[in-house]
Scaffold this motif. Sequence first.
Motif, PDB file in Angstrom:
ATOM      1  N   LEU A 194      -4.491  19.835  11.564  1.00 53.13           N
ATOM      2  CA  LEU A 194      -3.869  18.688  10.699  1.00 53.13           C
ATOM      3  C   LEU A 194      -3.976  17.498  11.272  1.00 53.13           C
ATOM      4  N   ARG A 195      -3.852  17.266  12.715  1.00 56.74           N
ATOM      5  CA  ARG A 195      -3.659  16.251  13.357  1.00 56.74           C
ATOM      6  C   ARG A 195      -5.169  15.303  13.133  1.00 56.74           C
ATOM      7  N   LYS A 196      -5.986  15.973  13.086  1.00 55.82           N
ATOM      8  CA  LYS A 196      -7.482  15.625  12.848  1.00 55.82           C
ATOM      9  C   LYS A 196      -7.676  14.976  11.319  1.00 55.82           C
ATOM     10  N   GLU A 197      -7.163  16.064  10.393  1.00 53.98           N
ATOM     11  CA  GLU A 197      -7.196  15.450   9.136  1.00 53.98           C
ATOM     12  C   GLU A 197      -6.254  14.161   8.919  1.00 53.98           C
ATOM     13  N   TYR A 198      -5.137  14.149   9.433  1.00 53.47           N
ATOM     14  CA  TYR A 198      -4.117  12.995   9.178  1.00 53.47           C
ATOM     15  C   TYR A 198      -4.829  11.726   9.869  1.00 53.47           C
ATOM     16  N   LEU A 199      -5.545  11.901  10.985  1.00 57.47           N
ATOM     17  CA  LEU A 199      -6.134  10.602  11.688  1.00 57.47           C
ATOM     18  C   LEU A 199      -7.433   9.984  10.518  1.00 57.47           C
ATOM     19  N   ASP A 200      -8.081  11.160   9.998  1.00 62.98           N
ATOM     20  CA  ASP A 200      -9.095  10.738   8.986  1.00 62.98           C
ATOM     21  C   ASP A 200      -8.770  10.143   7.837  1.00 62.98           C
ATOM     22  N   VAL A 250       0.767  -1.057   0.096  1.00 59.70           N
ATOM     23  CA  VAL A 250       0.096   0.045  -0.113  1.00 59.70           C
ATOM     24  C   VAL A 250       0.854   1.162   0.035  1.00 59.70           C
ATOM     25  N   ASP A 251       0.869   2.007  -1.218  1.00 60.20           N
ATOM     26  CA  ASP A 251       1.691   3.290  -0.911  1.00 60.20           C
ATOM     27  C   ASP A 251       1.045   4.507  -0.250  1.00 60.20           C
ATOM     28  N   TRP A 252       1.844   5.004   0.580  1.00 63.97           N
ATOM     29  CA  TRP A 252       1.206   5.964   1.517  1.00 63.97           C
ATOM     30  C   TRP A 252       1.415   7.305   1.074  1.00 63.97           C
ATOM     31  N   VAL A 253       0.439   8.129   1.060  1.00 59.96           N
ATOM     32  CA  VAL A 253       0.629   9.406   0.439  1.00 59.96           C
ATOM     33  C   VAL A 253       0.755  10.444   1.636  1.00 59.96           C
ATOM     34  N   PRO A 254       1.964  11.163   1.420  1.00 61.76           N
ATOM     35  CA  PRO A 254       2.542  12.179   2.483  1.00 61.76           C
ATOM     36  C   PRO A 254       1.525  13.327   2.634  1.00 61.76           C
ATOM     37  N   TYR A 255       0.352  12.919   3.435  1.00 67.76           N
ATOM     38  CA  TYR A 255      -0.599  14.190   3.420  1.00 67.76           C
ATOM     39  C   TYR A 255      -0.190  15.232   4.173  1.00 67.76           C
ATOM     40  N   LYS A 256       0.020  16.419   3.626  1.00 64.34           N
ATOM     41  CA  LYS A 256       0.392  17.598   4.042  1.00 64.34           C
ATOM     42  C   LYS A 256       1.612  17.727   4.746  1.00 64.34           C
TER      43      LYS A 256
END
Length: 564
Positions: free
Chosen positions: A430-436, A358-364
Amino acid sequence: MAAPVTWQELLAEKKQRQLDAIPKDWIVAVPSDDVLDVTDVPASCGLLTTKELGITEMTDIELLLRKLASGELSSVEVTVAYYKRAIIAQQVVSCLTEIFVDKALERAAWLDEQLKKTGKPVGPLHGLPVSLKDQVAIKGLETTIGYISWIGKYATRDATLTEILYDCGAVPFVRTNLPQTIMWPETYNLIFGRTLNPHNRKLTSGGSSGGEGALLGMKGSPLGVGTDLGGSVRIPASYNGVYGMRPSCNRLPYEGLVNTCEGQDSMPSVLGPMSHSIGGIKAFMKAVINSEPWLKDPLAIRKPWDEDEYKLKHHGAGGKLVFGFLWNDGAVLPHEPIQRAMKMTREALEAVGHEAVVDWVPYKHAELYKIMRAIGTAVGQADYNAVIQLTGEPLIESMDGNPNSYALVTHKGELSAFELWQVHKRRQVLRKEYLDQWQATATTTSTGRPVDAIISPTAPWAAPPHGKNTNADYTRVYNALDYVACVFPVTKVDPAIDKKPPPHQFFSERDESAYNLYDPEVFKNAPVCLQLVGRTLEEEAVIGMTEVVDRALKAHISRHSDTP
């Protein structure tokens, strides 16, 4: 003799005291500067006996603890063996600050006596020598954190961690080097000098826990403790080829440590163990957490060791796991050896049935990097200046002595309280967005669970030359998110395999600069490690999953014995 009054006199006096603390019969012949790999010096210099070499080569720390608890090995003989090896390491890579042989041996002898009297070990770390970064206060010793101005500043009490280590039966025996101010990913200060990488002394040991990393890389300690604000445990662990963990904030007791930027508590530094095995990481974490540190440190989280979490209760009980692979962060492409290590790890996990593609996208990530930098430099140089003005000592502005080089600690911009609050607020968003984003992966995995962990580089390169470690982004992003991360070794740089590829489409000037830095011969023999990242307060599960990855890698390497 008059007391030192200038910073130069303080410096000379402290250097001499450190030299005097080394037993004269432990002095060895130091290889010339052209000998780059010095990891075999302990075996070849003649100081260690055959038994002492065997003790210090025992990378299974849990086995060593069992031998100490049963009395098969005495704490005195183990402490002497590691002390000799630590002193050898000091002579070839300059990794130590405080040396207190008599104090440590007195402690070891007391532990042996208690075991003989009662038939029981004092605690879960009974008799084990433990090295500590030069932040962890020990009563009666100086803790300078690389500042000349703090020479002569003796601790009047132990740090909470030191108290707990005593309660657990450990033997604190040396303290290790770090950069002046601590705020560097390399290790150099005017008191104790530059710490070198034992695998290739032209390369950095990393930082800020670089003394710990180099000492462990020389097998001069079975278990070390560093601190991590932006990668300061994981970078040295990675550059020196050992295991190292960054727990979540306040899972371990930080109370009583000497620090820089004290009062910055929105994204605090954390304690983290380093060892030759993932078993050593587990032994330390379990021992400290089971000591109920929240009864001694008001900030320590009341969360006992959770064996179910370690057995991966919420991760399919350790069956099929799904790993997200962060191949790059969208800012700097990792060098060829790092990419090879990622591919090796993916192949190893897939070979034993895990879903590792699974490729992980470096979100923000880029925005998270900016937030880390903003918080870390919010007061400019005020914190450093308050210390150096005590004696007039100079503030180190680069790690290679060139004032035009990359400088981490000399940012002069300051934020108002309101501006800093806005940074904090954005981080929360951003922590909430990353969790989502993480939770949303449950819709794409074959298990129906979100991705269990992320596999990521710890840096875009293996240990670079001194003064060139200009990127800590691959580690500090997880500090910004307060995620747990554990470093594990994979391979070493091999010029015969890790050829420099043709230029790629560069993300930025920084990416092009990183590409230009790579020369396989310069990086020769540098360890290559990766990090496994779990979510906040998942220490037990991260240890369990790192064990899974470690076993898979060892089996993979065994099947492909020609793979470096």
